[in-house]
Design a protein around this motif. Structure first.
Motif, PDB file in Angstrom:
ATOM      1  N   LYS A 158       7.081  82.055   7.763  1.00  0.00           N
ATOM      2  CA  LYS A 158       7.147  83.074   8.800  1.00  0.00           C
ATOM      3  C   LYS A 158       6.430  82.594  10.061  1.00  0.00           C
ATOM      4  CE  LYS A 158       9.206  86.040   6.089  1.00  0.00           C
ATOM      5  NZ  LYS A 158      10.614  86.466   6.319  1.00  0.00           N
ATOM      6  N   ALA A 159       6.510  83.419  11.109  1.00  0.00           N
ATOM      7  CA  ALA A 159       5.850  83.119  12.381  1.00  0.00           C
ATOM      8  C   ALA A 159       4.795  84.170  12.673  1.00  0.00           C
ATOM      9  CB  ALA A 159       6.862  83.075  13.520  1.00  0.00           C
ATOM     10  N   ILE A 160       3.657  83.721  13.199  1.00  0.00           N
ATOM     11  CA  ILE A 160       2.534  84.613  13.528  1.00  0.00           C
ATOM     12  C   ILE A 160       2.079  84.317  14.951  1.00  0.00           C
ATOM     13  CG2 ILE A 160       0.152  85.256  12.958  1.00  0.00           C
ATOM     14  CD1 ILE A 160       0.691  84.451  10.087  1.00  0.00           C
ATOM     15  N   LEU A 161       1.729  85.359  15.661  1.00  0.00           N
ATOM     16  CA  LEU A 161       1.169  85.210  17.010  1.00  0.00           C
ATOM     17  C   LEU A 161      -0.296  85.617  16.986  1.00  0.00           C
ATOM     18  CD1 LEU A 161       1.172  84.956  20.130  1.00  0.00           C
ATOM     19  CD2 LEU A 161       2.050  87.304  20.213  1.00  0.00           C
ATOM     20  N   ILE A 162      -1.151  84.761  17.544  1.00  0.00           N
ATOM     21  CA  ILE A 162      -2.574  85.064  17.622  1.00  0.00           C
ATOM     22  C   ILE A 162      -3.083  84.701  19.009  1.00  0.00           C
ATOM     23  CG2 ILE A 162      -3.325  82.791  16.763  1.00  0.00           C
ATOM     24  CD1 ILE A 162      -5.589  84.249  15.268  1.00  0.00           C
ATOM     25  N   GLY A 218     -11.156  81.655  14.830  1.00  0.00           N
ATOM     26  CA  GLY A 218     -10.306  82.436  13.935  1.00  0.00           C
ATOM     27  C   GLY A 218      -8.983  81.774  13.611  1.00  0.00           C
ATOM     28  N   PHE A 219      -8.304  81.241  14.625  1.00  0.00           N
ATOM     29  CA  PHE A 219      -6.992  80.648  14.370  1.00  0.00           C
ATOM     30  C   PHE A 219      -7.119  79.347  13.584  1.00  0.00           C
ATOM     31  CE2 PHE A 219      -7.997  77.924  17.906  1.00  0.00           C
ATOM     32  CZ  PHE A 219      -7.173  76.815  17.821  1.00  0.00           C
ATOM     33  N   VAL A 222     -11.317  70.893  13.097  1.00  0.00           N
ATOM     34  CA  VAL A 222     -11.447  72.175  13.809  1.00  0.00           C
ATOM     35  C   VAL A 222     -11.771  71.943  15.278  1.00  0.00           C
ATOM     36  CG1 VAL A 222     -12.868  74.251  14.038  1.00  0.00           C
ATOM     37  CG2 VAL A 222     -12.063  73.521  11.785  1.00  0.00           C
ATOM     38  N   LYS A 223     -12.680  71.038  15.535  1.00  0.00           N
ATOM     39  CA  LYS A 223     -13.087  70.757  16.914  1.00  0.00           C
ATOM     40  C   LYS A 223     -11.928  70.202  17.732  1.00  0.00           C
ATOM     41  CE  LYS A 223     -16.522  68.191  19.613  1.00  0.00           C
ATOM     42  NZ  LYS A 223     -17.688  67.265  19.558  1.00  0.00           N
TER      43      LYS A 223
END
Length: 351
Positions: free
Chosen positions: A115-119, A137-138, A195-196
């Motif tokens: 699926k696709a998610i927008l953040i 968070g992302f 992450v960085k």
């Protein structure tokens, strides 16, 4: 996507044609047609941001929105039906933060199922024309997804949303989709370095897709120069080059065009007198955050205004005849279209 969601999306897409004088979509070719996609976008304009992104691409997208808008049960039900998920912040209380674990778990499962998610990784909204530092968070969603299902490809698509006058009507908007980043490539690094680097790469991509006034510059001064120069905020590449080169140019305002636009707006306000009174003295004074001005005005426009035109048409038919009512309704729609310079071909794709 349910039938309700398709109808709502179609209605909002049509409404934006009357709400914006121009709606540009660039880089749709960068959106993977299939597979797991995480859209990451700058966040200026309240709930308008997810709406313009939602109608500008064909992916069935779930949205992460701040939990505060879910407080009332009726809103929570509606937003949930529209595939929005609440995200909690520290200001919502420490206990509420723990609820994010469940939300992140749902996000991982959605991505697992292609699926696709927008953040909105900035973590909050702000009308300033700059990309703010990104939260973690992302990256948590990305790393959790890849650690559990490393064989699944996950693409991160940066999105830049640009408004020329985000608190005014009518306005213009452009949605720019950048080149996707394959998140799996970051697994070769240590978790901390991954992450960085991911935050750095996404931030860098966003600053190219939207107007970005760096923190090293005096914001108010630069924005004032950009406004005086009448730059095209829908074209962030050119605007950002102007900021870097400091080659600001000032042009004469087109007075006659502005007078015509003002006359049309006043005529529209007269024809929409009751919704305008409701907005001007009922709703607008209660909006404490300017980032939500556009959201509430658009909500009023797609709900109360059409009903007002219908009721006035019924009243005209009762007082005069149905022909007069049809003429009035056609005039009202045409006037709204003229003010917004509506174009049903304004949704266009550019590489």
């Amino acid at each position: 996507m349910s039938s309700l969601q398709r109808c709502v999306k179609l209605y909002i897409k049509l409404a934006f044609q009357f709400y914006y004088t121009d709606f540009k979509i660039n880089g749709q070719c960068n959106i993977p047609r299939k597979g797991a996609v995480l859209f990451v976008s700058n966040h200026q304009n309240g709930l308008i941001d997810p709406l313009v992104i939602g109608v500008s691409n064909k992916r069935d997208t779930h949205f992460l929105a701040r939990a505060a808008v879910f407080k009332r049960p009726i809103y929570a039900t509606l937003l949930t039906r529209l595939q929005m998920l609440p995200i909690y912040r520290i200001r919502d209380g420490f206990d509420s933060i723990l609820l994010n674990n469940e939300i992140f778990e749902r996000c991982v499962l959605l991505l697992k199922n292609q699926k696709a998610i927008l953040i909105f990784p900035e973590g909050n909204h702000n009308l300033q024309r700059r990309v703010r530092p990104l939260s973690k968070g992302f990256t948590r969603i990305v790393m959790e997804m890849l650690n559990r299902y490393p064989e699944r490809e996950l693409y991160i698509v940066p999105v830049g949303v640009n408004y020329d006058k985000p608190t005014q009507f009518p306005s213009k908007v452009s949605v720019n989709y950048g080149r996707p980043l394959l998140a799996n490539e970051y697994l070769n690094l240590s978790p901390r370095d991954a992450v960085k680097l991911l935050r750095t790469d996404v931030h860098s991509a966003l600053t190219k897709l939207t107007t970005h006034i760096p923190l090293t510059l005096e914001y108010d001064e630069v924005e004032s120069l950009l406004l005086d120069g009448q730059v095209d905020f829908l074209n962030p590449e050119v605007v950002n080059e102007t900021i870097i080169s400091k080659n600001f140019r000032t042009y004469d305002r087109k007075g006659e065009v502005m007078k015509k636009t003002l006359f049309r707006k006043r005529l529209l306000l007269i024809n929409t007198w009751l919704p305008y009174i409701l907005w001007r003295w009922g709703i607008r004074p209660k909006i404490s955050e300017p980032e939500f001005i556009d959201t509430f005005r658009f909500a009023l426009g797609i709900s109360v205004v059409p009903l007002f035109y219908v009721f006035q048409s019924i009243a005209i038919a009762w007082i005069w005849n149905s022909t007069a009512a049809i003429i009035y309704l056609g005039f009202s729609i045409a006037l709204a279209g003229i003010v917004s310079e509506v174009r049903f071909t304004s949704y266009r794709q550019r590489k």
